[in-house]
Design a protein around this motif. Structure first.
Motif, PDB file in Angstrom:
ATOM      1  N   GLU A  33      56.684  76.691  35.226  1.00 39.21           N
ATOM      2  CA  GLU A  33      55.371  77.244  34.899  1.00 39.21           C
ATOM      3  C   GLU A  33      54.282  76.565  35.730  1.00 39.21           C
ATOM      4  N   TYR A  34      54.384  75.260  35.888  1.00 37.38           N
ATOM      5  CA  TYR A  34      53.393  74.522  36.668  1.00 37.38           C
ATOM      6  C   TYR A  34      53.349  75.036  38.109  1.00 37.38           C
ATOM      7  N   GLU A  35      54.525  75.180  38.709  1.00 36.56           N
ATOM      8  CA  GLU A  35      54.583  75.645  40.091  1.00 36.56           C
ATOM      9  C   GLU A  35      53.986  77.043  40.228  1.00 36.56           C
ATOM     10  N   THR A  36      54.319  77.929  39.299  1.00 36.28           N
ATOM     11  CA  THR A  36      53.787  79.291  39.340  1.00 36.28           C
ATOM     12  C   THR A  36      52.280  79.291  39.146  1.00 36.28           C
ATOM     13  N   ARG A  37      51.788  78.525  38.173  1.00 37.90           N
ATOM     14  CA  ARG A  37      50.346  78.521  37.887  1.00 37.90           C
ATOM     15  C   ARG A  37      49.537  77.899  39.024  1.00 37.90           C
ATOM     16  N   VAL A  38      50.052  76.828  39.627  1.00 32.62           N
ATOM     17  CA  VAL A  38      49.319  76.214  40.740  1.00 32.62           C
ATOM     18  C   VAL A  38      49.294  77.169  41.932  1.00 32.62           C
ATOM     19  N   THR A  39      50.399  77.844  42.194  1.00 41.17           N
ATOM     20  CA  THR A  39      50.425  78.829  43.278  1.00 41.17           C
ATOM     21  C   THR A  39      49.404  79.926  43.024  1.00 41.17           C
ATOM     22  N   ASP A  40      49.357  80.404  41.769  1.00 40.99           N
ATOM     23  CA  ASP A  40      48.371  81.440  41.419  1.00 40.99           C
ATOM     24  C   ASP A  40      46.947  80.899  41.509  1.00 40.99           C
ATOM     25  N   ALA A  41      46.743  79.621  41.179  1.00 42.49           N
ATOM     26  CA  ALA A  41      45.396  79.043  41.246  1.00 42.49           C
ATOM     27  C   ALA A  41      44.912  78.994  42.687  1.00 42.49           C
ATOM     28  N   TYR A  42      45.774  78.596  43.619  1.00 39.09           N
ATOM     29  CA  TYR A  42      45.356  78.536  45.020  1.00 39.09           C
ATOM     30  C   TYR A  42      45.204  79.931  45.631  1.00 39.09           C
ATOM     31  N   ALA A  43      45.854  80.942  45.025  1.00 43.47           N
ATOM     32  CA  ALA A  43      45.721  82.309  45.530  1.00 43.47           C
ATOM     33  C   ALA A  43      44.549  83.038  44.881  1.00 43.47           C
ATOM     34  N   ALA A  44      43.929  82.458  43.849  1.00 39.94           N
ATOM     35  CA  ALA A  44      42.850  83.122  43.112  1.00 39.94           C
ATOM     36  C   ALA A  44      41.613  83.275  43.989  1.00 39.94           C
ATOM     37  N   THR A  45      40.903  84.386  43.776  1.00 41.22           N
ATOM     38  CA  THR A  45      39.645  84.610  44.502  1.00 41.22           C
ATOM     39  C   THR A  45      38.467  84.734  43.557  1.00 41.22           C
ATOM     40  N   THR A  46      38.714  85.036  42.261  1.00 46.27           N
ATOM     41  CA  THR A  46      37.627  85.184  41.299  1.00 46.27           C
ATOM     42  C   THR A  46      37.935  84.370  40.048  1.00 46.27           C
ATOM     43  N   LEU A  47      36.891  84.190  39.217  1.00 45.55           N
ATOM     44  CA  LEU A  47      37.090  83.495  37.933  1.00 45.55           C
ATOM     45  C   LEU A  47      38.086  84.247  37.063  1.00 45.55           C
ATOM     46  N   GLY A  48      38.075  85.565  37.148  1.00 42.82           N
ATOM     47  CA  GLY A  48      39.008  86.375  36.365  1.00 42.82           C
ATOM     48  C   GLY A  48      40.459  86.110  36.730  1.00 42.82           C
ATOM     49  N   ASP A  49      40.710  85.656  37.971  1.00 44.12           N
ATOM     50  CA  ASP A  49      42.076  85.312  38.369  1.00 44.12           C
ATOM     51  C   ASP A  49      42.521  83.977  37.763  1.00 44.12           C
ATOM     52  N   LEU A  50      41.566  83.065  37.488  1.00 45.50           N
ATOM     53  CA  LEU A  50      41.911  81.742  36.960  1.00 45.50           C
ATOM     54  C   LEU A  50      42.002  81.701  35.441  1.00 45.50           C
ATOM     55  N   ARG A  51      41.242  82.531  34.767  1.00 42.70           N
ATOM     56  CA  ARG A  51      41.219  82.470  33.289  1.00 42.70           C
ATOM     57  C   ARG A  51      42.607  82.595  32.655  1.00 42.70           C
ATOM     58  N   PRO A  52      43.459  83.538  33.081  1.00 38.17           N
ATOM     59  CA  PRO A  52      44.778  83.656  32.433  1.00 38.17           C
ATOM     60  C   PRO A  52      45.654  82.412  32.595  1.00 38.17           C
ATOM     61  N   LEU A  53      45.377  81.601  33.598  1.00 37.84           N
ATOM     62  CA  LEU A  53      46.186  80.393  33.808  1.00 37.84           C
ATOM     63  C   LEU A  53      45.952  79.357  32.719  1.00 37.84           C
ATOM     64  N   PHE A  54      44.799  79.420  32.037  1.00 36.86           N
ATOM     65  CA  PHE A  54      44.449  78.435  31.006  1.00 36.86           C
ATOM     66  C   PHE A  54      44.356  79.055  29.616  1.00 36.86           C
ATOM     67  N   ARG A  55      44.630  80.335  29.482  1.00 37.13           N
ATOM     68  CA  ARG A  55      44.427  81.032  28.215  1.00 37.13           C
ATOM     69  C   ARG A  55      45.262  80.426  27.081  1.00 37.13           C
ATOM     70  N   ASP A  56      46.498  80.025  27.357  1.00 40.75           N
ATOM     71  CA  ASP A  56      47.370  79.487  26.300  1.00 40.75           C
ATOM     72  C   ASP A  56      47.389  77.956  26.267  1.00 40.75           C
ATOM     73  N   LEU A  57      46.488  77.319  26.994  1.00 35.84           N
ATOM     74  CA  LEU A  57      46.437  75.858  27.038  1.00 35.84           C
ATOM     75  C   LEU A  57      45.187  75.345  26.321  1.00 35.84           C
ATOM     76  N   PRO A  58      45.294  74.203  25.648  1.00 36.09           N
ATOM     77  CA  PRO A  58      44.107  73.610  25.024  1.00 36.09           C
ATOM     78  C   PRO A  58      43.206  72.987  26.088  1.00 36.09           C
ATOM     79  N   GLN A  59      42.067  72.440  25.669  1.00 35.82           N
ATOM     80  CA  GLN A  59      41.160  71.770  26.598  1.00 35.82           C
ATOM     81  C   GLN A  59      41.900  70.600  27.223  1.00 35.82           C
ATOM     82  N   PRO A  60      41.621  70.210  28.417  1.00 37.80           N
ATOM     83  CA  PRO A  60      40.494  70.570  29.258  1.00 37.80           C
ATOM     84  C   PRO A  60      40.756  71.842  30.068  1.00 37.80           C
TER      85      PRO A  60
END
Length: 176
Positions: A33-60
């Protein structure tokens, strides 16, 4: 809260990757999951692309997501570290239904052989046969010290083995 269409830069992508590494380090996400999410984070272009990566995680979460909502829905599950509170005035719990005890496997050694050895050779041979070396040595030394008069103990022990059985060194009952 920022608009999901707002474009992000390298700093935002790196902050998201750093926070995902923190969640990975705390064991909240698996290596895959970490590898997939980090890959998606570096490929993101908008805030909407990053939000799903943290939706099921608590703060921070990344700071550019905005202020987290003040009201969080309560969960029905208690935290694992919370001690159970027992009511001293509550009735006692119902007894568990009867379950027959698990059968204990028999030893491959026989109580008849052990008892006869104790009677015929009354210096602890039957206890050596059952694997109880300490008891066998003790009976042998008592017989040696008392010049044979201590042989009454191994004989009585042999009769008890024949009548009631006994256990081997591992605590299993002797075979009948």
């Amino acid at each position: 809260m920022e608009s999901d269409e707002l474009r992000i830069g390298t700093a935002e992508r790196e902050e998201a990757a750093r926070l995902l590494a923190d969640h990975f380090g705390m064991g909240r996400i698996t290596p895959d999951e970490y590898e997939t999410r980090v890959t998606d984070a570096y490929a993101a272009t908008t805030l909407g692309d990053l939000r799903p990566l943290f939706r099921d995680l608590p703060q921070p979460h990344p700071g550019y997501f905005g202020i987290p909502p003040l009201y969080v829905q309560p969960t029905t599950q208690l935290p694992m570290y919370a001690p159970a509170v027992l009511d001293p005035y509550a009735p006692p719990p119902a007894p568990m239904p009867y379950a027959p005890p698990m059968p204990v496997p028999y030893s491959y050694r026989s109580k008849t052989v052990a008892g006869v050895l104790q009677i015929v050779l009354p210096f602890g041979v039957g206890r050596f046969y059952t694997g109880q070396v300490g008891l066998g040595l003790l009976q042998l030394f008592v017989c040696m010290i008392t010049f044979g008069f201590g042989a009454i103990w191994p004989m009585i022990d042999g009769i008890m083995l024949l009548a009631n059985g006994g256990e081997d060194a591992q605590g299993r009952p002797l075979r009948p």
